[in-house]
Enzyme design. Sequence first.
Site, PDB file in Angstrom:
ATOM      1  N   PRO A   2    -114.625  64.052 -11.336  1.00  0.00           N
ATOM      2  CA  PRO A   2    -114.302  63.996 -12.419  1.00  0.00           C
ATOM      3  C   PRO A   2    -113.920  62.989 -13.349  1.00  0.00           C
ATOM      4  CG  PRO A   2    -113.606  66.015 -11.037  1.00  0.00           C
ATOM      5  CD  PRO A   2    -114.237  65.094 -10.357  1.00  0.00           C
ATOM      6  N   GLU A   3    -113.552  62.593 -14.585  1.00  0.00           N
ATOM      7  CA  GLU A   3    -113.576  61.550 -14.609  1.00  0.00           C
ATOM      8  C   GLU A   3    -112.419  62.207 -15.863  1.00  0.00           C
ATOM      9  OE1 GLU A   3    -117.049  59.634 -16.853  1.00  0.00           O
ATOM     10  OE2 GLU A   3    -118.389  60.310 -14.899  1.00  0.00           O
ATOM     11  N   LYS A  60    -107.990  59.033 -13.735  1.00  0.00           N
ATOM     12  CA  LYS A  60    -108.297  60.190 -13.056  1.00  0.00           C
ATOM     13  C   LYS A  60    -107.692  61.488 -12.785  1.00  0.00           C
ATOM     14  CE  LYS A  60    -112.865  57.991 -13.272  1.00  0.00           C
ATOM     15  NZ  LYS A  60    -114.531  57.337 -12.660  1.00  0.00           N
ATOM     16  N   HIS A  94    -113.639  75.524   1.205  1.00  0.00           N
ATOM     17  CA  HIS A  94    -113.146  74.361   1.624  1.00  0.00           C
ATOM     18  C   HIS A  94    -111.414  74.772   0.829  1.00  0.00           C
ATOM     19  CE1 HIS A  94    -116.642  73.046   3.134  1.00  0.00           C
ATOM     20  NE2 HIS A  94    -117.191  73.409   2.654  1.00  0.00           N
ATOM     21  N   ARG A 113    -116.300  68.041  -0.386  1.00  0.00           N
ATOM     22  CA  ARG A 113    -115.705  66.420   0.084  1.00  0.00           C
ATOM     23  C   ARG A 113    -114.681  65.459   0.955  1.00  0.00           C
ATOM     24  NH1 ARG A 113    -120.767  63.569  -2.152  1.00  0.00           N
ATOM     25  NH2 ARG A 113    -119.783  62.197  -0.307  1.00  0.00           N
ATOM     26  N   ARG A 156    -115.271  38.093 -18.871  1.00  0.00           N
ATOM     27  CA  ARG A 156    -115.366  39.036 -17.626  1.00  0.00           C
ATOM     28  C   ARG A 156    -117.324  38.719 -17.461  1.00  0.00           C
ATOM     29  NH1 ARG A 156    -111.809  43.420 -15.320  1.00  0.00           N
ATOM     30  NH2 ARG A 156    -110.035  43.362 -16.905  1.00  0.00           N
ATOM     31  N   ARG A 265    -124.525  52.290  -8.707  1.00  0.00           N
ATOM     32  CA  ARG A 265    -124.894  53.376  -8.976  1.00  0.00           C
ATOM     33  C   ARG A 265    -125.829  54.066 -10.141  1.00  0.00           C
ATOM     34  NH1 ARG A 265    -119.605  54.384  -9.543  1.00  0.00           N
ATOM     35  NH2 ARG A 265    -119.861  56.424  -9.984  1.00  0.00           N
TER      36      ARG A 265
END
EC number: 3.2.2.23
Length: 277
Positions: A2-3, A60, A94, A113, A156, A265
């Site tokens: 979830p973002e 988050k 779960h 998870r 950066r 990713r």
Amino acid sequence: MPELPEVETIVRSLEKHLSGLVITSVDLFKPEVIRTPRVDIFTDQIVGRQFQKKLGRRGKYLLLHMSDGLTLVIHLRMTGRLIYCDADLPLEKHTHVIFHLDNGKQLRFADVRRFGRMSLVPTREVPHLPGIKEMGPEPLDTAFSREYLKKELRRRRTRIKSLLLDQCFVAGLGNIYADEALHEAKIHPERLAPDLTSREASGLHKAIIEVISSGIKHRGTTFRDYVDGEGRSGSYQHQLKVYNREGLPCPHCGKPIQRIKVAGRSSYYCSSCQKAK
């Protein structure tokens, strides 16, 4: 995982139900879910606490503010769910924690998870918690300005996709919304951050705000695990232009969406609209 839009949606969906409710007891099936304090102290401190009218979020992290100056801090990680429900709802396989509430309902935390974690801490300490104290600005806050973005890009020297995932740069972005923002701004995910022009940086700033706002409007993205605090799926998956659409046509130019690895990713992009340069 979830973002920001998903976590914000969970907070909003829980807020209207939890306000004023008191935790009467706790069933803890997986003690390792509790990061701090010690499990027995956690249970003792949270029972009898009342949820405040206004809940919160940072990046988050869910921030469930409670009476007596305490906050339940929860990170859902990859597959965590936090659902307000009837006590007789069949238990998910779960389910790790059940908070029993004084109206007869339950707040359940489930996680396939098992990476999700929660802590009960004094509210005043929340900004100083590891993982939160290092966070960059929220993308919808005024601190995330075009000037901030341009300054950070210049200093950066990393790929722009990697930078967008760095929570110290901007809070709450993950794979989905980073890919969507880069596509909207027509920027290749492997471009180096300081190589972006001022115009590209401005376009990226606008795109980040737009995709995050749209993600919240559509109540998040659901592929498998994510649901809000009422157990409802989001709908932003129907708005996605590139994420998880490998081989499908780009909605802007019709070329097939491609997938590459950036910093380990998966990244989805259009090679025609998002030139490597």
